[in-house]
Design a protein around this motif. Structure first.
Motif, PDB file in Angstrom:
ATOM      1  N   GLU A 179       0.626   2.282  -3.100  1.00 57.35           N
ATOM      2  CA  GLU A 179      -0.125   3.327  -2.394  1.00 57.35           C
ATOM      3  C   GLU A 179      -1.073   2.703  -1.367  1.00 57.35           C
ATOM      4  O   GLU A 179      -1.218   3.206  -0.254  1.00 57.35           O
ATOM      5  CB  GLU A 179      -0.906   4.150  -3.422  1.00 57.35           C
ATOM      6  CG  GLU A 179      -1.430   5.468  -2.910  1.00 57.35           C
ATOM      7  CD  GLU A 179      -2.023   6.296  -4.034  1.00 57.35           C
ATOM      8  OE1 GLU A 179      -3.160   5.996  -4.451  1.00 57.35           O
ATOM      9  OE2 GLU A 179      -1.345   7.227  -4.509  1.00 57.35           O
ATOM     10  N   GLN A 180      -1.707   1.592  -1.742  1.00 63.42           N
ATOM     11  CA  GLN A 180      -2.639   0.927  -0.830  1.00 63.42           C
ATOM     12  C   GLN A 180      -1.932   0.465   0.433  1.00 63.42           C
ATOM     13  O   GLN A 180      -2.432   0.684   1.552  1.00 63.42           O
ATOM     14  CB  GLN A 180      -3.291  -0.276  -1.534  1.00 63.42           C
ATOM     15  CG  GLN A 180      -4.310  -1.014  -0.674  1.00 63.42           C
ATOM     16  CD  GLN A 180      -4.940  -2.192  -1.407  1.00 63.42           C
ATOM     17  OE1 GLN A 180      -4.930  -2.250  -2.639  1.00 63.42           O
ATOM     18  NE2 GLN A 180      -5.477  -3.137  -0.655  1.00 63.42           N
ATOM     19  N   ILE A 181      -0.777  -0.171   0.284  1.00 66.68           N
ATOM     20  CA  ILE A 181      -0.029  -0.646   1.455  1.00 66.68           C
ATOM     21  C   ILE A 181       0.366   0.524   2.352  1.00 66.68           C
ATOM     22  O   ILE A 181       0.235   0.472   3.581  1.00 66.68           O
ATOM     23  CB  ILE A 181       1.223  -1.427   1.013  1.00 66.68           C
ATOM     24  CG1 ILE A 181       0.827  -2.767   0.379  1.00 66.68           C
ATOM     25  CG2 ILE A 181       2.157  -1.675   2.193  1.00 66.68           C
ATOM     26  CD1 ILE A 181       2.000  -3.581  -0.134  1.00 66.68           C
ATOM     27  N   ILE A 182       0.825   1.609   1.747  1.00 64.52           N
ATOM     28  CA  ILE A 182       1.309   2.758   2.521  1.00 64.52           C
ATOM     29  C   ILE A 182       0.184   3.386   3.341  1.00 64.52           C
ATOM     30  O   ILE A 182       0.326   3.631   4.544  1.00 64.52           O
ATOM     31  CB  ILE A 182       1.960   3.794   1.589  1.00 64.52           C
ATOM     32  CG1 ILE A 182       3.313   3.269   1.091  1.00 64.52           C
ATOM     33  CG2 ILE A 182       2.144   5.139   2.293  1.00 64.52           C
ATOM     34  CD1 ILE A 182       3.948   4.092  -0.006  1.00 64.52           C
ATOM     35  N   PHE A 183      -0.968   3.624   2.723  1.00 60.92           N
ATOM     36  CA  PHE A 183      -2.041   4.321   3.432  1.00 60.92           C
ATOM     37  C   PHE A 183      -2.797   3.415   4.389  1.00 60.92           C
ATOM     38  O   PHE A 183      -3.242   3.866   5.450  1.00 60.92           O
ATOM     39  CB  PHE A 183      -2.983   4.972   2.422  1.00 60.92           C
ATOM     40  CG  PHE A 183      -2.444   6.251   1.850  1.00 60.92           C
ATOM     41  CD1 PHE A 183      -2.568   7.440   2.538  1.00 60.92           C
ATOM     42  CD2 PHE A 183      -1.786   6.251   0.635  1.00 60.92           C
ATOM     43  CE1 PHE A 183      -2.061   8.620   2.020  1.00 60.92           C
ATOM     44  CE2 PHE A 183      -1.264   7.419   0.109  1.00 60.92           C
ATOM     45  CZ  PHE A 183      -1.397   8.609   0.804  1.00 60.92           C
ATOM     46  N   GLU A 184      -2.944   2.138   4.039  1.00 63.62           N
ATOM     47  CA  GLU A 184      -3.659   1.234   4.939  1.00 63.62           C
ATOM     48  C   GLU A 184      -2.866   0.927   6.204  1.00 63.62           C
ATOM     49  O   GLU A 184      -3.439   0.539   7.222  1.00 63.62           O
ATOM     50  CB  GLU A 184      -4.001  -0.071   4.214  1.00 63.62           C
ATOM     51  CG  GLU A 184      -5.107   0.086   3.178  1.00 63.62           C
ATOM     52  CD  GLU A 184      -5.465  -1.221   2.504  1.00 63.62           C
ATOM     53  OE1 GLU A 184      -6.452  -1.231   1.756  1.00 63.62           O
ATOM     54  OE2 GLU A 184      -4.777  -2.236   2.734  1.00 63.62           O
ATOM     55  N   ASN A 185      -1.557   1.121   6.163  1.00 65.32           N
ATOM     56  CA  ASN A 185      -0.712   0.790   7.306  1.00 65.32           C
ATOM     57  C   ASN A 185      -0.056   2.011   7.950  1.00 65.32           C
ATOM     58  O   ASN A 185       0.824   1.862   8.805  1.00 65.32           O
ATOM     59  CB  ASN A 185       0.362  -0.220   6.884  1.00 65.32           C
ATOM     60  CG  ASN A 185      -0.226  -1.556   6.479  1.00 65.32           C
ATOM     61  OD1 ASN A 185      -0.478  -2.406   7.317  1.00 65.32           O
ATOM     62  ND2 ASN A 185      -0.453  -1.724   5.177  1.00 65.32           N
ATOM     63  N   GLY A 186      -0.490   3.206   7.523  1.00 69.00           N
ATOM     64  CA  GLY A 186       0.031   4.428   8.134  1.00 69.00           C
ATOM     65  C   GLY A 186       1.537   4.570   7.998  1.00 69.00           C
ATOM     66  O   GLY A 186       2.222   4.993   8.939  1.00 69.00           O
ATOM     67  N   LEU A 187       2.069   4.211   6.829  1.00 69.16           N
ATOM     68  CA  LEU A 187       3.520   4.200   6.648  1.00 69.16           C
ATOM     69  C   LEU A 187       4.090   5.563   6.275  1.00 69.16           C
ATOM     70  O   LEU A 187       5.304   5.747   6.305  1.00 69.16           O
ATOM     71  CB  LEU A 187       3.899   3.178   5.563  1.00 69.16           C
ATOM     72  CG  LEU A 187       3.447   1.729   5.809  1.00 69.16           C
ATOM     73  CD1 LEU A 187       3.920   0.829   4.679  1.00 69.16           C
ATOM     74  CD2 LEU A 187       3.971   1.230   7.149  1.00 69.16           C
ATOM     75  N   LEU A 188       3.231   6.516   5.914  1.00 73.25           N
ATOM     76  CA  LEU A 188       3.745   7.805   5.461  1.00 73.25           C
ATOM     77  C   LEU A 188       4.523   8.517   6.563  1.00 73.25           C
ATOM     78  O   LEU A 188       5.518   9.198   6.298  1.00 73.25           O
ATOM     79  CB  LEU A 188       2.595   8.686   4.967  1.00 73.25           C
ATOM     80  CG  LEU A 188       2.997   9.944   4.192  1.00 73.25           C
ATOM     81  CD1 LEU A 188       3.877   9.610   2.994  1.00 73.25           C
ATOM     82  CD2 LEU A 188       1.756  10.699   3.725  1.00 73.25           C
ATOM     83  N   SER A 189       4.097   8.351   7.819  1.00 73.48           N
ATOM     84  CA  SER A 189       4.805   9.000   8.928  1.00 73.48           C
ATOM     85  C   SER A 189       6.225   8.455   9.074  1.00 73.48           C
ATOM     86  O   SER A 189       7.147   9.184   9.459  1.00 73.48           O
ATOM     87  CB  SER A 189       4.034   8.803  10.232  1.00 73.48           C
ATOM     88  OG  SER A 189       3.881   7.418  10.519  1.00 73.48           O
ATOM     89  N   ILE A 190       6.417   7.164   8.767  1.00 69.02           N
ATOM     90  CA  ILE A 190       7.764   6.581   8.802  1.00 69.02           C
ATOM     91  C   ILE A 190       8.581   7.068   7.614  1.00 69.02           C
ATOM     92  O   ILE A 190       9.749   7.450   7.750  1.00 69.02           O
ATOM     93  CB  ILE A 190       7.690   5.038   8.797  1.00 69.02           C
ATOM     94  CG1 ILE A 190       6.949   4.541  10.043  1.00 69.02           C
ATOM     95  CG2 ILE A 190       9.085   4.423   8.725  1.00 69.02           C
ATOM     96  CD1 ILE A 190       6.739   3.040  10.071  1.00 69.02           C
ATOM     97  N   ILE A 191       7.953   7.068   6.448  1.00 69.28           N
ATOM     98  CA  ILE A 191       8.641   7.518   5.230  1.00 69.28           C
ATOM     99  C   ILE A 191       9.144   8.950   5.405  1.00 69.28           C
ATOM    100  O   ILE A 191      10.240   9.297   4.961  1.00 69.28           O
ATOM    101  CB  ILE A 191       7.691   7.419   4.023  1.00 69.28           C
ATOM    102  CG1 ILE A 191       7.388   5.944   3.709  1.00 69.28           C
ATOM    103  CG2 ILE A 191       8.271   8.116   2.789  1.00 69.28           C
ATOM    104  CD1 ILE A 191       6.269   5.740   2.711  1.00 69.28           C
TER     105      ILE A 191
END
Length: 635
Positions: A260-272
């Protein structure tokens, strides 16, 4: 005179060769009773103290002279899955009599392809040839797995990036490795790069057109890419894709907070959100995490701005499958589903209106709001007539109708689902259940009998509960109880209040309170056989009645000397545990200690060895394909 066949000689030869390869202080024990497992190896230190490290071995010897055949074994995929599922790591050893050598590969490192074939060719490479360093590598592998299992992984993660094992490893350009290293070298907050895989927890293996990540084979995730097309300006984007792949493995080893930390700190949700495979793999974890409300807000905003119906539909389906159900969480999901329905109505796209209604129906069913579920299911059919031809529609609608005690319509819809060749294995049993509550006891028994015969060899179907139903109904018929009945529930309940339990059953064979109280009377009169049947039937009729299950179990233990009761007792224990878990076990233990304290330990050990977890039914999401029809995805 009997002669030993070569296969037996080769088996002994390979076993002896393997044992001779082990260090002096490693203990190798034969395991002749375990299907597919030949040996168990326990690792001790040089001073004789135990390390707690254990692995199993599957030996496969060969007399082949062809090098290609020496290095390949064909396994059934189910066998590899069995090895992978074991908690204890399984080492597959390929012994060559010709070369007087052996190759080794961990079962958990094998990727099972998605092809429909039942077999899988397991390939060995020269890099996997047993040598003087193999013992150290095995020990390091097991120690690293224990480190991960204990939850010791933390940032920055010790990471190795290497080419995939391959005989002609030069065919994989080292530039591929360099590109991945370049991506992760900028992520020192999360990774420390190590050249030696023995010093790392996260292994990233690079092929000619893919990257495979794993935590010492405890979790595997991969991504495809074309390295030749990667330019300098692509590195930042590629880094994000690699981070998402690593998050897959972090979630799989239980490190949800790190993923979760990696996803939110790097704005990955938009890619997911833009890729089906990412959504299916990660969204269930994110929706069950601490930031689920934030995820739901992003999903709602995404659905308002985007028109990718397939992605939105996958998101919707996953939302309905997440187990986390706080009131706030449920309200947010309901809002999301209503937004989707409003968008569909605004576009006047009937198929998506139907889908929105159907999804709301599923949501309300999960929330036990059955009237609203039924209303949405029925309205969905008005906008998409294809539902009338879908077995799953009738199956799910039947379940809602049953819970609303509309047994006639439930039975008709289960029957329709079966006519449409539903792939739900329990459909026939549930049809029988709905007929039971219509008072058609003989028809119900016959259907249960058919279900049991059809599924008796299906390891993916739990039949214990239905065996109990069958046994109880047959015993009641043999005792003269009616095979059909117009149930008078109200009058039956009145008889229970007046303590006329036998009369209550004559009015309604399915009165659980009447059976429970009758069981008490029969037990007081030392009629244990009848009381056993009464409590078992009462427990089936009211499966959350822990005391009924406990009473049935205790009476079953008193009758266990007879084979028929021993078999039924196993089904009772497993069914009771399925519905009531350790509440059942704890109450049973209290009763046994009170009645027979000397036997309590032995009996509870027997009960504990009998309990098994029911197999998880596959989770299915349905999305539209290009033919305006549904396709199913199993997750």
């Amino acid at each position: 005179m009997a002669k030993r066949i070569r296969n037996h000689m080769l088996e002994d030869e390979s076993r002896l060769f393997f044992k001779k390869s082990l260090p002096e202080f490693w203990v190798c024990r034969d395991k002749t009773d375990d299907y597919g497992i030949d040996c168990e190896v326990e690792i001790f230190n040089d001073n004789g103290t135990t390390t707690g490290l254990v692995f199993w071995v599957q030996l496969k010897g060969t007399d082949e002279t062809d090098e290609e055949l020496i290095k390949k074994i064909n396994f059934k995929k189910d066998k590899i899955r069995q090895f992978i599922d074991y908690d204890i790591p399984v080492l597959i050893v390929r012994y060559s009599s010709l070369r007087q050598a052996q190759f080794v590969k961990w079962a958990k490192s094998i990727r099972i392809n998605g092809k429909s074939t039942k077999s899988l060719g397991v390939q060995f490479h020269e890099s996997e040839l047993w040598n003087e360093d193999t013992n150290l590598i095995i020990r390091s592998y097991l120690e690293s797995q224990n480190f991960i299992k204990r939850g010791m992984v933390k940032f920055p993660i010790r990471t190795s990036i290497l080419r995939l094992e391959y005989d002609n490893i030069e065919e994989i350009p080292y530039s591929n490795v360099s590109i991945v290293k370049q991506c992760l070298s900028s992520q020192s907050k999360y990774f420390i790069l190590k050249s030696d895989p023995k010093e790392s927890s996260l292994h990233i293996k690079v092929g000619d057109n893919f990257v495979l990540t794993s935590f010492v084979d405890l979790a595997l995730a991969s991504m495809s890419l074309t390295f030749d097309d990667i330019e300098a300006e692509h590195i930042e984007k590629l880094t994000k894709y690699i981070l998402i792949t690593v998050c897959h493995t972090l979630y799989d080893i239980g490190k949800n907070n790190m993923g979760e930390q990696i996803i939110f700190e790097n704005g990955l949700l938009s890619i997911i959100m833009c890729y089906k495979e990412f959504l299916i793999g990660l969204l269930p974890h994110l929706l069950a995490g601490d930031r689920s409300s934030e995820v739901l807000e992003i999903l709602n905003e995404y659905s308002r701005k985007n028109t990718d119906d397939n992605i939105i539909e996958i998101t919707t389906q996953i939302l309905l499958l997440v187990n986390k159900r706080t009131n706030q969480h449920a309200d947010a999901i309901e809002e999301f589903l209503k937004i989707q329905l409003d968008i569909a109505r605004g576009r006047k796209y009937n198929i998506w209106i139907a889908t929105g209604l159907y999804n709301l129906g599923n949501f309300y069913r999960n929330e036990n709001r059955m009237e609203q579920a039924l209303e949405n299911y029925l309205e969905a059919r008005k906008y998409n007539s294809n539902y009338k031809n879908k077995a799953y529609y009738y199956y799910e609608l039947a379940g809602v109708l049953f819970l609303l005690q509309k047994y006639y319509f439930a039975s008709k819809f289960y029957e329709k689902a079966i006519q449409l060749n539903t792939d739900y294995p329990y459909a026939k049993a549930l049809w029988a259940h709905s007929l039971l509550y219509l008072g058609k006891y003989d028809t119900s028994l016959n259907l249960i009998d058919t279900f049991l015969k059809e599924q008796v060899n299906n390891d993916d179907v739990d039949i214990e509960e239905w065996q109990l139903w069958h046994s109880c109904l047959q015993s009641l018929f043999d005792a003269g109880y009616p095979q059909n009945q117009v149930r008078d529930t109200c009058a039956s309940n009145q008889c229970v209040q007046e303590k006329n339990f036998s009369e209550a059953i004559e009015l309604d064979l399915l009165n659980d309170l009447a059976w429970y109280n009758l069981g008490v009377q029969q037990a007081d009169n030392k009629d244990n056989h009848s009381a056993f049947l009464a409590f078992t039937f009462a427990a089936l009729l009211s499966n959350d009645d822990i005391q009924a299950w406990v009473n049935a179990t205790l009476l079953g233990l008193s009758l266990i000397s007879k084979e028929v009761y021993a078999a039924l007792l196993i089904s009772i224990v497993r069914t009771a545990y399925h519905y009531d878990g350790f509440d059942y076990v704890n109450l049973l233990q209290e009763n046994i200690r009170r009645q027979s304290p000397r036997d309590a330990s032995v009996v509870m050990e027997l009960i504990d060895s009998t309990i098994i977890e029911r197999k998880r039914e596959p989770t299915i999401i349905r999305i539209f394909n290009d033919n305006d029809d549904f396709e199913q995805i199993v997750i």
